[in-house]
Design a protein around this motif. Structure first.
Motif, PDB file in Angstrom:
ATOM      1  N   ALA A  11       0.791  -1.272   0.249  1.00 27.60           N
ATOM      2  CA  ALA A  11       0.079   0.026  -0.035  1.00 27.60           C
ATOM      3  C   ALA A  11       0.907   1.355   0.068  1.00 27.60           C
ATOM      4  O   ALA A  11       2.120   1.127   0.212  1.00 27.60           O
ATOM      5  N   ASN A  12       0.303   2.396  -0.180  1.00 27.81           N
ATOM      6  CA  ASN A  12       1.065   3.581  -0.186  1.00 27.81           C
ATOM      7  C   ASN A  12       1.566   3.771   1.151  1.00 27.81           C
ATOM      8  O   ASN A  12       0.851   3.571   2.181  1.00 27.81           O
ATOM      9  N   GLN A  20      -1.313   2.893   8.672  1.00 25.91           N
ATOM     10  CA  GLN A  20      -2.343   2.333   7.546  1.00 25.91           C
ATOM     11  C   GLN A  20      -3.652   1.922   7.920  1.00 25.91           C
ATOM     12  O   GLN A  20      -4.606   2.011   7.541  1.00 25.91           O
ATOM     13  N   SER A  33      -7.988   7.157   2.706  1.00 28.22           N
ATOM     14  CA  SER A  33      -6.948   6.957   1.605  1.00 28.22           C
ATOM     15  C   SER A  33      -7.514   7.773   0.579  1.00 28.22           C
ATOM     16  O   SER A  33      -8.666   8.015   0.366  1.00 28.22           O
ATOM     17  N   ALA A  54      -8.082   5.052  -4.193  1.00 25.33           N
ATOM     18  CA  ALA A  54      -8.266   5.155  -2.916  1.00 25.33           C
ATOM     19  C   ALA A  54      -8.818   3.611  -2.529  1.00 25.33           C
ATOM     20  O   ALA A  54      -8.198   3.115  -1.261  1.00 25.33           O
ATOM     21  N   ASN A  57      -5.933   0.953  -2.673  1.00 22.44           N
ATOM     22  CA  ASN A  57      -4.924   1.339  -1.452  1.00 22.44           C
ATOM     23  C   ASN A  57      -5.620   0.528  -0.343  1.00 22.44           C
ATOM     24  O   ASN A  57      -4.757  -0.102   0.427  1.00 22.44           O
ATOM     25  N   LEU A  58      -6.871   0.822   0.116  1.00 21.19           N
ATOM     26  CA  LEU A  58      -7.726   0.421   0.961  1.00 21.19           C
ATOM     27  C   LEU A  58      -7.615  -1.344   1.007  1.00 21.19           C
ATOM     28  O   LEU A  58      -7.390  -1.923   1.982  1.00 21.19           O
ATOM     29  N   GLU A 119     -11.807  11.091  -0.169  1.00 28.93           N
ATOM     30  CA  GLU A 119     -11.003  10.180   0.730  1.00 28.93           C
ATOM     31  C   GLU A 119     -12.166   9.587   1.461  1.00 28.93           C
ATOM     32  O   GLU A 119     -13.366   9.431   1.620  1.00 28.93           O
ATOM     33  N   GLU A 121     -12.213   5.811   4.088  1.00 24.32           N
ATOM     34  CA  GLU A 121     -11.796   5.120   5.076  1.00 24.32           C
ATOM     35  C   GLU A 121     -12.792   4.066   5.406  1.00 24.32           C
ATOM     36  O   GLU A 121     -13.891   4.212   4.903  1.00 24.32           O
TER      37      GLU A 121
END
Length: 127
Positions: A11-12, A20, A33, A54, A57-58, A119, A121
């Motif tokens: 991930a980033n 994270q 993210s 995003a 990445n999650l 964004e 989450e």
């Protein structure tokens, strides 16, 4: 309370001021993210491209914690232009949660880091 930090190279990388994700008990709290690449540059293509980045990445963070998107219980989404971007965001979101989608909140906000449009989450559960 036992708290375990989740970190995955896939991930980033997180900034030094947050993790994270955090595991507490059987719950995973994944940090927000935005649609950036590994060099912290916004992806091009507007809210849909940023939503994909995003959610990708999650997904990587969840995998690093040993679960999949199927374990997601709740998603919080923040949009800088709710009126314009709600429908395009949902088109992409449905690709990632096609059946049995988690509970969700979508909120309009004034601004996001790095000028991002979205964004995302989530909270997930360990098996």
């Amino acid at each position: 309370m036992t708290k375990q930090v989740v970190f995955t190279e896939e991930a980033n990388p997180p900034l030094p001021i947050y993790s994270q994700a955090i595991i507490s008990g059987k719950t995973i709290y994944v940090s927000g993210s935005i649609g950036i690449d590994r060099e912290f540059k916004l992806v091009e293509g507007g809210v849909q491209a940023q939503t994909r980045a995003a959610l990708d990445n999650l997904t990587k963070v969840l995998k690093g914690a040993g679960v999949t998107r199927d374990s997601v219980l709740k998603v919080n989404i923040f949009l800088t232009n709710l009126q314009r971007d709600f429908a395009p965001l949902n088109e992409v979101y449905q690709e990632y949660f096609p059946t049995n989608p988690p509970a969700r909140t979508c909120i309009g906000v004034a601004a996001l880091p790095l000028g991002a449009d979205v964004e995302i989450e989530c909270i997930a559960e360990l098996p």
